[in-house]
Design a protein around this motif. Structure first.
Motif, mmCIF file in Angstrom:
data_model
loop_
_atom_site.group_PDB
_atom_site.id
_atom_site.type_symbol
_atom_site.label_atom_id
_atom_site.label_comp_id
_atom_site.label_asym_id
_atom_site.label_seq_id
_atom_site.Cartn_x
_atom_site.Cartn_y
_atom_site.Cartn_z
ATOM 1 N N CYS A 1 0.856 -1.185 0.000
ATOM 2 C CA CYS A 1 0.000 0.000 0.000
ATOM 3 C C CYS A 1 0.889 1.231 0.000
ATOM 4 O O CYS A 1 1.914 1.257 0.685
ATOM 5 C CB CYS A 1 -0.910 -0.012 1.237
ATOM 6 S SG CYS A 1 -1.930 1.456 1.450
ATOM 7 N N GLY A 2 0.513 2.240 -0.765
ATOM 8 C CA GLY A 2 1.303 3.460 -0.781
ATOM 9 C C GLY A 2 0.461 4.644 -1.201
ATOM 10 O O GLY A 2 -0.553 4.511 -1.902
ATOM 11 N N GLY A 3 0.887 5.832 -0.765
ATOM 12 C CA GLY A 3 0.143 7.022 -1.148
ATOM 13 C C GLY A 3 0.796 8.281 -0.635
ATOM 14 O O GLY A 3 1.964 8.288 -0.243
ATOM 15 N N GLY A 4 0.017 9.354 -0.628
ATOM 16 C CA GLY A 4 0.536 10.627 -0.178
ATOM 17 C C GLY A 4 -0.356 11.771 -0.611
ATOM 18 O O GLY A 4 -1.455 11.589 -1.141
ATOM 19 N N ARG A 5 0.148 12.969 -0.395
ATOM 20 C CA ARG A 5 -0.599 14.185 -0.698
ATOM 21 C C ARG A 5 -0.277 14.646 -2.113
ATOM 22 O O ARG A 5 0.864 14.537 -2.563
ATOM 23 C CB ARG A 5 -0.249 15.257 0.341
ATOM 24 C CG ARG A 5 -1.024 16.553 0.194
ATOM 25 C CD ARG A 5 -0.955 17.405 1.449
ATOM 26 N NE ARG A 5 -1.904 16.933 2.459
ATOM 27 C CZ ARG A 5 -3.208 17.216 2.446
ATOM 28 N NH1 ARG A 5 -3.722 17.951 1.461
ATOM 29 N NH2 ARG A 5 -3.993 16.772 3.391
ATOM 30 N N TYR A 6 -1.316 15.175 -2.820
ATOM 31 C CA TYR A 6 -1.116 15.652 -4.202
ATOM 32 C C TYR A 6 -1.952 16.915 -4.437
ATOM 33 O O TYR A 6 -2.867 16.956 -5.247
ATOM 34 C CB TYR A 6 -1.451 14.550 -5.212
ATOM 35 C CG TYR A 6 -2.796 13.890 -5.071
ATOM 36 C CD1 TYR A 6 -3.904 14.342 -5.790
ATOM 37 C CD2 TYR A 6 -2.980 12.810 -4.209
ATOM 38 C CE1 TYR A 6 -5.146 13.746 -5.665
ATOM 39 C CE2 TYR A 6 -4.217 12.195 -4.079
ATOM 40 C CZ TYR A 6 -5.293 12.670 -4.813
ATOM 41 O OH TYR A 6 -6.524 12.067 -4.679
ATOM 42 N N GLY B 1 -4.363 10.713 -0.816
ATOM 43 C CA GLY B 1 -4.971 9.401 -1.003
ATOM 44 C C GLY B 1 -3.947 8.287 -0.929
ATOM 45 O O GLY B 1 -2.754 8.519 -0.727
ATOM 46 N N PHE B 2 -4.440 7.062 -1.102
ATOM 47 C CA PHE B 2 -3.537 5.919 -1.200
ATOM 48 C C PHE B 2 -4.180 4.837 -2.045
ATOM 49 O O PHE B 2 -5.390 4.849 -2.306
ATOM 50 C CB PHE B 2 -3.130 5.380 0.182
ATOM 51 C CG PHE B 2 -4.191 4.620 0.942
ATOM 52 C CD1 PHE B 2 -4.649 3.366 0.515
ATOM 53 C CD2 PHE B 2 -4.711 5.120 2.133
ATOM 54 C CE1 PHE B 2 -5.600 2.652 1.231
ATOM 55 C CE2 PHE B 2 -5.675 4.414 2.862
ATOM 56 C CZ PHE B 2 -6.117 3.177 2.393
ATOM 57 N N ALA B 3 -3.372 3.886 -2.487
ATOM 58 C CA ALA B 3 -3.860 2.711 -3.206
ATOM 59 C C ALA B 3 -3.183 1.479 -2.624
ATOM 60 O O ALA B 3 -2.006 1.518 -2.252
ATOM 61 C CB ALA B 3 -3.562 2.817 -4.704
ATOM 62 N N LEU B 4 -3.948 0.395 -2.527
ATOM 63 C CA LEU B 4 -3.371 -0.873 -2.086
ATOM 64 C C LEU B 4 -3.587 -1.924 -3.161
ATOM 65 O O LEU B 4 -4.588 -1.912 -3.874
ATOM 66 C CB LEU B 4 -3.960 -1.315 -0.742
ATOM 67 C CG LEU B 4 -5.458 -1.609 -0.624
ATOM 68 C CD1 LEU B 4 -5.775 -3.042 -1.012
ATOM 69 C CD2 LEU B 4 -5.927 -1.345 0.802
ATOM 70 N N GLY B 5 -2.614 -2.830 -3.297
ATOM 71 C CA GLY B 5 -2.659 -3.857 -4.319
ATOM 72 C C GLY B 5 -3.259 -5.143 -3.783
ATOM 73 O O GLY B 5 -2.763 -5.711 -2.803
ATOM 74 N N LEU B 6 -4.322 -5.615 -4.422
ATOM 75 C CA LEU B 6 -5.019 -6.794 -3.917
ATOM 76 C C LEU B 6 -4.257 -8.085 -4.173
ATOM 77 O O LEU B 6 -4.362 -9.026 -3.390
ATOM 78 C CB LEU B 6 -6.414 -6.874 -4.536
ATOM 79 C CG LEU B 6 -7.400 -5.787 -4.071
ATOM 80 C CD1 LEU B 6 -8.733 -5.942 -4.791
ATOM 81 C CD2 LEU B 6 -7.607 -5.856 -2.568
#
Length: 428
Positions: free
Chosen positions: A284-289, A305-310
């Motif tokens: 999982c990784g993310g940050g401010r944009y 936001g962030f996104a995680l890989g299923l």
């Protein structure tokens, strides 16, 4: 002889024995994110190519090497989405979700596409869950997203096998000044850098910081540090984020070389990492944009936001989770060893049971066969109980219930008493 048709390399089938793990993960994700007030948005998998060039950056590996891009019949360039944030921002802008400083907390899930070398936990069609927030200032929302991850890992039973890495990369102007200083330093040792880093020196220098090459990492020890180029505002945002995480007991490791792979990030960046799948892997990784909406033609909007890989998360759950996951297809298997006329009556009984007990998973035997063959299928289904109906039972208005997991446990129950009896048995 015609060539055997198979799946495309890196685009894999999820078979029935694999999907219960995915359903378990997806169910828990839904429960956690909705408990924090997030609303689901569903996005198309194809977008105009320009969306990703403008958001991700034309000199990134994703845009240069990994996107599935093609022209449609109108000769317009389209791309299978390689990530979800740009699509979510596009949808929020297009449908006026960000007007009048509306705060939005959105989440989505679905397939993404990148032409990468397939390996364990990484495919060319892969699946992500993403969370995106808009028009919410301050470090508290950054912390909330990280806390959502921490709570999810606990629910999935993998919390002891992931760790959080945290960094700040400041604002765009600060990064530009740092980039110039970093390039000036590394130009003097360019011939000692690994091949990828030599290329990135003129395209995306900050990605050199997360090079996996030991010699390149050694050369970075004496390089300028990003933290020295940050403003007080950026440093204060980062300090407040750490205070919030400390207050709620979320542990983290500061990694000053963590920059993430997309151009649109600023200030907070983070990754959840595991070493329990062999090689170190980010799940999982993310940050401010904060500049992405403006970059795509809108007004400045705070966003994180962030996104995680299923794929990788499902491997981790299967490898280390202590949570029991149900793989059975049914609670009850209905065996009907009778002639065609009586089978009609059995079929009707099964339908009425579904009305009476809608939460029960009932599998009705179809296709005929002997009592012995039907019982084999009942056992293979994983059901706890078999309902057995023959012409004699129907004539007496009764059904036999046989436990498929406890030897010699069988009883006969009147048809009108069947729903209550099954409810009691399944509750044990």
């Amino acid at each position: 002889m015609a060539k055997k048709i198979q799946n495309i390399k890196g685009m894999v089938d999820l078979l029935p024995e694999q999907t219960p793990v995915w359903q378990f993960i997806e169910k828990n994700i839904n429960e956690v994110v909705t408990s924090f007030g997030f609303e689901e948005i569903r996005l198309p998998i194809v977008e105009y190519t320009d969306l990703f060039k403008r958001s991700i950056g034309e000199v990134t590996d994703i845009v240069e090497k990994e996107m599935y891009t093609f022209n449609d019949r109108n000769e317009e360039s389209l791309t299978l989405r390689p990530e979800g944030t740009a699509s979510c921002v596009r949808a929020a802008m297009q449908h006026a979700l960000l007007n009048n400083q509306q705060q939005q907390k959105l989440w989505y899930q679905g397939p993404m596409f990148r032409y990468e070398r397939p390996q364990k936990g990484r495919q060319r069609q892969f699946h992500q869950v993403g969370l995106e927030t808009f028009n919410i200032k301050g470090a508290a929302i950054d912390a909330e997203l990280i806390i959502i991850g921490a709570r999810l890992w606990k629910k999935l039973g993998v919390a002891e096998h992931v760790r959080l890495e945290l960094n700040t990369i400041g604002q765009l102007a600060e990064r530009r000044a740092y980039r110039d200083a970093l390039v000036a330093h590394l130009e003097g040792v360019k011939d000692q850098l690994d091949a990828d880093s030599q290329k990135r020196l003129t395209t995306n220098p900050l990605r050199i910081l997360d090079s996996k090459d030991p010699q390149t990492q050694a050369l970075l020890d004496d390089a300028p540090k990003l933290i020295d180029f940050l403003s007080d505002e950026s440093k204060n945002h980062y300090a407040e984020l750490k205070r919030l995480l400390d207050k709620v007991g979320v542990t983290y490791t500061e990694n000053p070389k963590l920059v993430r792979g997309l151009d649109y990030y600023n200030d907070t960046v983070f990754e959840w990492i595991t070493e329990s799948l062999g090689a170190q892997g980010t799940i999982c990784g993310g940050g401010r944009y904060d500049s992405l909406v403006e970059q795509l033609g809108g007004k400045p909007v705070p966003a994180v936001g962030f996104a995680l890989g299923l794929e990788r998360l499902s491997l981790l759950v299967q490898a280390v989770s202590s949570v029991a996951i149900a793989f059975d297809r049914a609670d009850v298997y209905f065996v009907a060893a009778c002639d065609d006329e009586d089978y009609l009556e059995a079929f009707s009984i099964a339908d009425k049971l579904r009305d009476a007990l809608p939460q029960m998973r009932l599998m009705m035997h179809c296709g005929g066969g002997s009592l012995k063959s039907q019982m084999k299928k009942a056992d293979k289904s994983g059901a706890r109980f078999a309902l057995i109906v023959g012409s004699n039972e129907l004539a007496e208005g009764a059904v036999s219930i046989k436990s498929l997991r406890l030897a010699d446990e069988q009883m006969t129950v009147a048809i009108d008493e069947l729903p209550l009896k099954l409810k009691t048995l399944l509750a044990d």
